[in-house]
Design a protein around this motif. Sequence first.
Motif, PDB file in Angstrom:
ATOM      1  N   PRO A 113      37.934  11.554  -5.676  1.00  0.00           N
ATOM      2  CA  PRO A 113      39.260  10.942  -5.545  1.00  0.00           C
ATOM      3  C   PRO A 113      39.194   9.498  -5.064  1.00  0.00           C
ATOM      4  O   PRO A 113      39.940   8.648  -5.534  1.00  0.00           O
ATOM      5  N   GLU A 114      38.251   9.222  -4.134  1.00  0.00           N
ATOM      6  CA  GLU A 114      38.149   7.850  -3.606  1.00  0.00           C
ATOM      7  C   GLU A 114      37.819   6.881  -4.734  1.00  0.00           C
ATOM      8  O   GLU A 114      38.389   5.794  -4.840  1.00  0.00           O
ATOM      9  N   ALA A 115      36.873   7.307  -5.595  1.00  0.00           N
ATOM     10  CA  ALA A 115      36.472   6.450  -6.705  1.00  0.00           C
ATOM     11  C   ALA A 115      37.637   6.247  -7.664  1.00  0.00           C
ATOM     12  O   ALA A 115      37.880   5.148  -8.173  1.00  0.00           O
ATOM     13  N   LEU A 116      38.365   7.324  -7.880  1.00  0.00           N
ATOM     14  CA  LEU A 116      39.511   7.274  -8.784  1.00  0.00           C
ATOM     15  C   LEU A 116      40.550   6.272  -8.291  1.00  0.00           C
ATOM     16  O   LEU A 116      41.016   5.404  -9.041  1.00  0.00           O
ATOM     17  N   ILE A 117      40.854   6.379  -6.983  1.00  0.00           N
ATOM     18  CA  ILE A 117      41.854   5.471  -6.412  1.00  0.00           C
ATOM     19  C   ILE A 117      41.356   4.036  -6.500  1.00  0.00           C
ATOM     20  O   ILE A 117      42.096   3.133  -6.876  1.00  0.00           O
ATOM     21  N   GLU A 118      40.053   3.839  -6.216  1.00  0.00           N
ATOM     22  CA  GLU A 118      39.507   2.481  -6.278  1.00  0.00           C
ATOM     23  C   GLU A 118      39.612   1.937  -7.707  1.00  0.00           C
ATOM     24  O   GLU A 118      39.979   0.777  -7.922  1.00  0.00           O
ATOM     25  N   GLY A 119      39.317   2.808  -8.667  1.00  0.00           N
ATOM     26  CA  GLY A 119      39.412   2.389 -10.070  1.00  0.00           C
ATOM     27  C   GLY A 119      40.817   1.959 -10.438  1.00  0.00           C
ATOM     28  O   GLY A 119      41.008   0.926 -11.089  1.00  0.00           O
ATOM     29  N   VAL A 120      41.805   2.737 -10.016  1.00  0.00           N
ATOM     30  CA  VAL A 120      43.194   2.402 -10.347  1.00  0.00           C
ATOM     31  C   VAL A 120      43.604   1.100  -9.658  1.00  0.00           C
ATOM     32  O   VAL A 120      44.280   0.256 -10.253  1.00  0.00           O
ATOM     33  N   VAL A 121      43.131   0.926  -8.400  1.00  0.00           N
ATOM     34  CA  VAL A 121      43.455  -0.314  -7.679  1.00  0.00           C
ATOM     35  C   VAL A 121      42.860  -1.524  -8.422  1.00  0.00           C
ATOM     36  O   VAL A 121      43.523  -2.555  -8.599  1.00  0.00           O
ATOM     37  N   LYS A 122      41.603  -1.385  -8.865  1.00  0.00           N
ATOM     38  CA  LYS A 122      40.974  -2.463  -9.645  1.00  0.00           C
ATOM     39  C   LYS A 122      41.793  -2.747 -10.905  1.00  0.00           C
ATOM     40  O   LYS A 122      42.025  -3.908 -11.267  1.00  0.00           O
TER      41      LYS A 122
END
Lengths: 289, 146
Positions: free
Chosen positions: B119-128
């Motif tokens: 989930p952390e990676a997912l959120i970071e991806g969406v933020v990027k």
Amino acid sequence: MNLMSAIGGAVMFLFLAPILGGLIFGVDRVLTARMQSRRGPPILQPFYDIDKLWHKERAFANPVEVIFTSGYLVLIAFSGVILFSGGDLLLVVFALALAHTFLLLAAYAANAPYSIVGAERELIGVMVAEPVLLLLAVGFFMVTESFFVAEILSKTVPAILSLPGVFLALFAVLTLKLRKSPFDIATSHHAHQELVKGVTSSLSGRTLAKVEVAHWYETIIILALMFLFFAGAPILGVAAVVVCYFLEVLMDNLFPRVTWKMTVKSLWIITVIFAVANIAVIGVYGGVV
Amino acid sequence: MSSAEKSPWILHYNASSCNGCDIEILAALTPLYDVERFGIINTGNPAHADIFVVTGSVNEQNKEVLKNLYDQIPEPKVVVAVGICAASGGVFRDCYNVSGGIATIIPVDAYVPGCSVRPEALIEGVVKAIGVLEKKRALFDNGGAK
Ligand code: SF4
């Protein structure tokens, strides 16, 4: 003087109603989030959404959408201008109905399955809400002997005393008008609806923004109609409108899966039992019940 | 910070993923994580979306659907490829009907690694992706993008 206040009311409505309407929906979304133990978006979120939509590409399923959605917005605003300048209630009601016709045309024009089913169900919504609005105009006429908002407002005895049933029916219709229930028509901010977004499924960017702003206008119009029942007791009126809105949000969270069949049945029963009976009683006994 | 950043609406599509990544995406969109805090709405409707979140390796059956959904999203828009499948085809790479990643069909703006993604990676991806969206919007406003 009268003309001045009429123009003043109309101008105030045109400029302040979208601001107030947007804020109401912002508070609504936060309130809904809190009821679901979430934090919710910032209060100004509806304005961010509109601004974002305004900057999107102009892509249309059918270019006539522009005309129909503009017609929807203009007619809703027209209806509000009549109401807030103290004009004829009948005209307000008919302009609202006509405005919805434009929204339906925009949805039909897209010629996409979700839009068309959405438009058909929206039509059902109009069919359910319209009788109540008409009865409201009739009720006010029977009590105050005028269709003119300015004259209704000048009465010192609030109309709610004679028209409690019509008020309850309007309150019931409010959930439909706020686009909260039924969920298979609603184009509110819930997650996926059964019909994606129903009538607005194929609208995007600016056309969607226009529909959204028109919705803010309409909300203010319906809330103003509720306030009209309390003419002569303005503080009580504002309090009643706030309480009613809160109850709507609460009901929406308690019963988030009301279907259109349930809505048609329950609202027609409510309309007949409360609004029609109310007006019949006034017709038989005359004036205050 | 413009409204593009404050109101990113998401469309999620499963292009033949194993559902592992989708479960992570849907879990991140549940009320528990309350993405509406950031103005994010899961629209389920390409006409309303800004961010296209895609999982899976894409195959012959659904590449047209993927292309069609992408085309229906109005500019400015960004695509997030979620999971190794979406990045390169992952373990399905050599299958006879697999295209091998989202980028073989539509342009991708952010890749989220993992199988399945955290989930952390997912959120970071969406933020990027939101960052990219912001830039695209500036370009679009100046008549740069189509
Ligand atoms: S990356 Fe892994 S979890 Fe995600 S869709 Fe592919 S195989 Fe499934």
